[in-house]
Design an enzyme around this catalytic site. Structure first.
Site, PDB file in Angstrom:
ATOM      1  CG  HIS A 201      -2.158   0.576   0.673  1.00 36.69           C
ATOM      2  ND1 HIS A 201      -2.593  -0.625  -0.259  1.00 36.69           N
ATOM      3  CD2 HIS A 201      -3.411   1.063   1.073  1.00 36.69           C
ATOM      4  CE1 HIS A 201      -4.243  -0.497   0.022  1.00 36.69           C
ATOM      5  NE2 HIS A 201      -4.629   1.162   0.239  1.00 36.69           N
ATOM      6  CG  ASP A 205      -6.662   8.036  -2.396  1.00 39.71           C
ATOM      7  OD1 ASP A 205      -7.457   6.976  -1.800  1.00 39.71           O
ATOM      8  OD2 ASP A 205      -7.481   8.587  -1.932  1.00 39.71           O
ATOM      9  N   GLY A 206      -5.611   5.668  -4.097  1.00 37.05           N
ATOM     10  CA  GLY A 206      -5.551   5.477  -4.817  1.00 37.05           C
ATOM     11  C   GLY A 206      -4.569   4.074  -4.980  1.00 37.05           C
ATOM     12  CG  ASN A 207      -2.602   2.414  -2.189  1.00 33.46           C
ATOM     13  OD1 ASN A 207      -1.316   2.238  -2.162  1.00 33.46           O
ATOM     14  ND2 ASN A 207      -2.765   3.391  -0.496  1.00 33.46           N
ATOM     15  CB  ILE A 210      -1.525   2.349  -8.271  1.00 35.16           C
ATOM     16  CG1 ILE A 210      -2.070   3.938  -8.750  1.00 35.16           C
ATOM     17  CG2 ILE A 210      -0.386   2.033  -9.829  1.00 35.16           C
ATOM     18  CD1 ILE A 210      -1.791   4.396 -10.495  1.00 35.16           C
ATOM     19  N   GLY A 211      -2.593  -0.913  -8.823  1.00 31.14           N
ATOM     20  CA  GLY A 211      -2.055  -2.589  -8.582  1.00 31.14           C
ATOM     21  C   GLY A 211      -3.500  -3.238  -9.519  1.00 31.14           C
ATOM     22  NE  ARG A 212      -9.747  -2.050  -8.733  1.00 28.12           N
ATOM     23  CZ  ARG A 212      -8.906  -1.694  -7.606  1.00 28.12           C
ATOM     24  NH1 ARG A 212      -8.658  -2.676  -6.789  1.00 28.12           N
ATOM     25  NH2 ARG A 212     -10.341  -0.816  -7.304  1.00 28.12           N
ATOM     26  CE1 TYR A 243      -8.166  -8.322  -5.406  1.00 29.17           C
ATOM     27  CE2 TYR A 243      -9.296  -5.959  -5.059  1.00 29.17           C
ATOM     28  CZ  TYR A 243      -8.775  -6.530  -5.170  1.00 29.17           C
ATOM     29  OH  TYR A 243      -8.062  -5.553  -5.777  1.00 29.17           O
TER      30      TYR A 243
END
Length: 364
Positions: A201, A205-207, A210-212, A243
């Protein structure tokens, strides 16, 4: 007592963490389905790049939906066509779309790396969306935590590693992505990579987003897919509580087999949906192109239909520009298509918006 920050294992994982026999059937099936999808794209009558814009926008909708943003594909396409006012929720979706495109473009000159992650994160957090004040493009320097809306550090379901450890963990992840030292199939690796990114992480914010985005970029970089257009957010959003739980089980129970099996099942589900979509859209494209050509005797009709597949909600101005057809000519063609119920409009006298529902119904 507040939960302590988690300490992940470095990659590659010890061999005993993963038993491939437990998900061998899913691994074989997932590889087969992705291959089928790639072959279908290579042989489609519809030029595959035409669907990329609406499919990527739908991925952006699904990925931001996991984070709680409720926007429909139609609303995003209306904003893109300049027939609806933008708002912060739609902008979050457009930022995701732009970050995805940035990642695709930068892969030509950059490896998957911290530099790439940070560049995509700047785009994701731009235009004054939620989180835009939370260090865009920089790894976090303070502790964060994850849990239901309104939770505190004391009630968090997961507390990521301490901020001073983020750079080292991301360096390890980057090294694993570009120089893995295990013998796993790439689909197993991408499941591990996605989980490890979410576990670290690295941003405030936005992890998740970005991970997807990382999933198709990784598969493309390893030549598993011919173009970074295989998106998993829709399949993951369908079972988002599973998930999150299975991700947490890799951390606190060390259960990587359960997570990898779930991830492979999501790939199979999404590949099946993609194959079904391409087959249906192929038939639709052939039928409606032939019908349009029978109604309008002009070589420009194919350019118009191709543009409508890229932008299934549009105005005369946006579609004439995309099709490279004069607006007056385009307006005449659209009137014929609307009269024959191939497209529909909102009926406005000025700035009319058109909808190609035949395609939208298949994308939604």
């Amino acid at each position: 007592m507040a939960p302590v920050p988690f300490t992940p294992e470095n990659l590659p994982l010890p061999d005993e963490r993963i038993n491939q026999l437990l998900f061998l059937r899913e691994l074989i099936e997932a590889n087969k389905k992705i291959t089928q999808y790639q072959v279908l794209l290579q042989n489609t009558k519809l030029p595959s790049h035409l669907l990329l814009n609406p499919v990527m926008l739908n991925e952006a909708v699904q990925s931001t939906k996991i984070e709680g943003t409720q926007v429909t594909l139609d609303e995003v396409l209306e904003v893109e066509a300049h027939s609806r006012k933008n708002n912060k929720d739609v902008q979050e979706v457009l930022n995701y779309y732009n970050a995805l495109r940035d990642g695709m473009d930068k892969l030509a000159i950059l490896p998957i790396s911290t530099r790439l992650f940070k560049a995509m994160h700047v785009t994701l957090m731009s235009n004054h969306v939620r989180g835009s004040n939370r260090s865009p493009g920089e790894y976090r320097s303070i502790q964060n935590y994850i849990g239901p809306e309104g939770c505190t550090l004391d009630t968090a379901t997961y507390v990521p590693p301490q901020p001073q450890l983020v750079d080292n963990y991301m360096s390890n992840l980057e090294n694993y992505i570009n120089n893995p030292q295990d013998q796993f199939d790439e689909l197993i690796r991408v499941a591990i990579i996605h989980a490890q990114f979410e576990t670290i992480h690295p941003f405030l914010d936005g992890n998740g987003r970005i991970g997807r985005i990382l999933i198709p970029l990784y598969l493309f970089s390893k030549k598993v897919i011919d173009y970074p257009n295989f998106f998993l957010s829709e399949a993951l959003e369908r079972d988002k509580h599973k998930y999150y739980r299975f991700l947490n089980d890799t951390r606190y129970r060390g259960d990587w087999n359960q997570w990898i099996q779930f991830f492979l099942e999501a790939i199979i589900l999404q590949a099946d949906k993609n194959i079904h979509l391409i087959n249906n859209v192929n038939q639709l494209y052939e039928h409606d192109l032939e019908l349009a050509q029978s109604l309008i005797n002009s070589s420009g009709v194919k350019k118009l239909i191709d543009a409508i597949y890229q932008k299934p909600i549009f105005t005369v101005h946006t579609i004439s520009s995309a099709a490279d057809i004069l607006e007056a000519t385009c307006r005449r063609y659209l009137s014929i298509l609307e009269s024959n119920r191939i497209i529909f409009s909102d009926g406005k006298q000025r700035s009319k918006t058109y909808y190609y529902y035949n395609l939208l119904d298949k994308l939604r």
